[in-house]
Design a protein around this motif. Sequence first.
Motif, mmCIF file in Angstrom:
data_model
loop_
_atom_site.group_PDB
_atom_site.id
_atom_site.type_symbol
_atom_site.label_atom_id
_atom_site.label_comp_id
_atom_site.label_asym_id
_atom_site.label_seq_id
_atom_site.Cartn_x
_atom_site.Cartn_y
_atom_site.Cartn_z
ATOM 1 N N SER A 1 3.687 9.278 -0.341
ATOM 2 C CA SER A 1 2.258 9.556 -0.403
ATOM 3 C C SER A 1 1.879 10.401 -1.610
ATOM 4 C CB SER A 1 1.816 10.280 0.880
ATOM 5 O OG SER A 1 2.427 11.567 0.975
ATOM 6 N N ARG B 1 5.185 2.637 -4.733
ATOM 7 C CA ARG B 1 4.501 3.262 -3.593
ATOM 8 C C ARG B 1 5.521 3.803 -2.581
ATOM 9 N NH1 ARG B 1 2.158 -1.673 -4.752
ATOM 10 N NH2 ARG B 1 0.101 -1.542 -5.709
ATOM 11 N N GLU C 1 -0.500 9.553 -12.629
ATOM 12 C CA GLU C 1 0.640 8.693 -12.302
ATOM 13 C C GLU C 1 1.460 8.304 -13.536
ATOM 14 O OE1 GLU C 1 1.878 8.237 -9.619
ATOM 15 O OE2 GLU C 1 0.426 8.077 -8.001
ATOM 16 N N THR D 1 0.855 -1.197 0.000
ATOM 17 C CA THR D 1 0.000 0.000 0.000
ATOM 18 C C THR D 1 0.884 1.237 0.000
ATOM 19 O OG1 THR D 1 -0.103 0.005 2.424
ATOM 20 C CG2 THR D 1 -1.863 -1.147 1.248
ATOM 21 N N ARG D 2 0.348 2.303 -0.549
ATOM 22 C CA ARG D 2 1.081 3.565 -0.550
ATOM 23 C C ARG D 2 1.066 4.159 0.853
ATOM 24 N NH1 ARG D 2 2.389 7.202 -4.462
ATOM 25 N NH2 ARG D 2 1.118 6.190 -6.055
#
Length: 886
Positions: free
Chosen positions: A705, A702, A714, A184-185
Amino acid sequence: MPERMMRDLALLSELHRQVLMDSGRSDLLDLSRSLERLCADGDLAGAFRLVADLEPADIALLARVVTVHLHLTNLAEERLRARSLQREDGEFAGGEDTGDLTPAIAAYGPGAADRLAAMRIHPVLTAHPTEARRRAVSSALRRIALHLEAYDHPWSGPAEQAEARRHMLEDIDILQRTSTLRMTRPTPADEVKTIVTVFRQTLKDAVPRLQRRITGALGIDPVTGPADFPSIVRFGSWVGGDRDGNPFVTAEVTRETVAQHAGEALRILTEAVDHVARTLTVDEVSTPPSTALRDALANDAAAYPRLVGEITKDSPREPHRQKLLIIAARLEATRIEQVGLAYDGPEECLTDLRLVQESLVAAGDPRAAYGSLQDAVWMLETFGFHLAELEVRQHSQVHRAALVELLAGLPQLVDDPEAAADDAALLDRLATEGWPELDSTPSATTREVLDTLRVMAWLQQRWGRRSCGRYIVSFSQSAAHLVGVRALASLAVGSRPLELDVVPLFETGADLAAAAQTLEDWLSLESTRRWVDERDRAVEVMLGYSDSAKDVGPTSATLGLHAAQSALVDWADRNRLTLTLFHGRGGSLGRGGGPLGRAIAAQPTGSVDGRFKVTEQGEVIFARYSDVRIAQQHLERVASAVLLTDASTHASAREDARQRYAQMAERLDEASRSAFRSLVETEEFADFFAECSPLDLLADLRLGSRPARRSGVEHGRSLDDLRAIPWVFAWSMTRVNLPGWFGLGTGLAALGDLDEARRAYREWPVFSALIDVAEMSLAKTDARLAARFLELGGRPAIAERLLSELELTRTLLLDLLGQEDMLDRKPHLRTAVALRRPFVDVLSVLQLRCLREVRSAGADGEEQSPWREPLLLTVNGLAAGLQNTG
């Protein structure tokens, strides 16, 4: 390689091999060894044949094996640095001088003590996503380092060594099985936790150690004198405050960040004062309290009867200890926001600590007064109640958009909101006289801008002005961009107090060239003049290294930044201003990285003047602050460099050299800039770059943030809003390292005879720093691997142009330096690069295989390609091996 590092690395490698054998993966071990030998021998064709039939899962496992080895290599080198500092043997200097203050003080001459006492070193920690390691990986490496320390301790016997070895095997096994990829980021809150941990683990101890080194180098008696010498370090942070292109940093995040900062600062101070109190058991007979201390205790008894009663019962006839315990209790009450017992601010606490010191000195015990108690004083001076000064940053166009929207709601005042948003005089009136009543409700985006300013005002009221007072304006291009922030603040907070320091950030080549004129226009405004007078005519200006290098190339950016700084110094002198230049340097060589001491020495005369502020980003934070001894030495190096830069002999020689080589610099600048702009403006260059590198996949790492592009997109093929970090990171993956050197070869060729450049390298620090950064960058390139990556771009003409410039730059740079190869005169750096090269080359070979497979899936199939994850694993591994990718 130093013998001790060889011994450590041999042990760690042996344990890593054992882990792989025990897990039944001797085949991976054999395969990695074969690849390493082929790469070390230069047989890339053999290496590519060896990996041609591997499946994605095999490459993923192989990438993990090589990456773990590189992490262990970095650990062994870091341990050598820390141990060398502990023994003060200078065995490892990492490519710089040792940073000892004593020779710097001698070189500065009379007045060095006063200069150091007035000095301010201001590192600002940022969440710029260049640290590729997961926290789990960093934690495992930290545990291995502690076990290695125990294994190697001179008092460890066979049983202790066996236990330490068992722990290392366990943690290396865990490290080998831990995915290096983040699932997860991280959120801004996660990034804040990471930064706060650095303060907790090292910086709280590094600061008093630095102060002891300074006072010792100055010959100040540690028993009688250190209380007169203030802390010279202040820390800042952008983590939780930098919202430029990061929609996840909100006003609420900023408020919570300062709350975490304050909680950690007060926890650190409480522990420090409580420790002194628990050990300071001198009684009132041997060490009678001063009258002032007796009065303070009497007042405390009246104000906090229950607390003082308990302390007096447990520590009878120990007034100094009693007062310190009261201070510790009040610090804890401040942390938990206990009304009535909490301190109003750090100044009140500092007064209490000084009172105890003065009483101890008057009682004949200066050793206790200036021992651990003095360390607590220095910590309070450095960290206050806020730990690090949180700085807010936002893009100038965000402010402009908010102003356009708000001004559209004032038809009685404004005919054209777009023009009005660029009218510095109008914005100045709104900043000083206030706004008329607004009929419309601001949009969510504009409300967030206003809420940020409101939160800053609240934070200052709660935790003091130092907690959050600076507002940095990215891409400052006019006086309106700067005064616009004050106009928005006037609307947001009205008559409520807000001490706002607006800091312009000049980033592109054109903006840097126009910086002095922009500031002159800004200074002509009433709101700016008022603020300057309130700040004793002190002004801060930030310079962007990474975006300027991406804009005009590394050579022109370096020379342009130098010229801009000289122009800013002249501007400040003309206007009787005290100027602090804030250097937005990255960790990579393409973003202003490299040895910081050399960079400071290269600053134009008058641009430092005892004040040095700089960003510390990504992997650089952990390289410089993960160990207390390394952190202390880094700060000491900076102090030494700042002191030497201001020494009259150095300043005079530097200024003479600048004038002597001005025409050479102009020719170099023009030719290198032309070469760089011609390349990046080539049709389809953005597509070429994206296709020959893993640029579009970096978001999947990732790392941080914030998005890779300011627009929030992105992926894409435009370079316009691509941030400098992915620009540099992706080029390092291709082994081209373009941002560190491209254009320099053309520039040197334009000089013709290199004799003048050789003299400039010896005599002009800014030119020698430029050459040294290019040399390091070229040392990490590999033309053979680069050619294979560039083939993937499908544009042979662009690839040939890049490789030709690479060969030209390499040839002319070696000629200028009089060397056979890169880093010939820098043995530590040469060894560090050579030690990792075969393993880095293996990862590049694996990455090429993965990248070809991903590309062959086509645009529609890339997302589902089984080669995507192994590709990302090679990216992480290369980041560990190259060490300054971002």
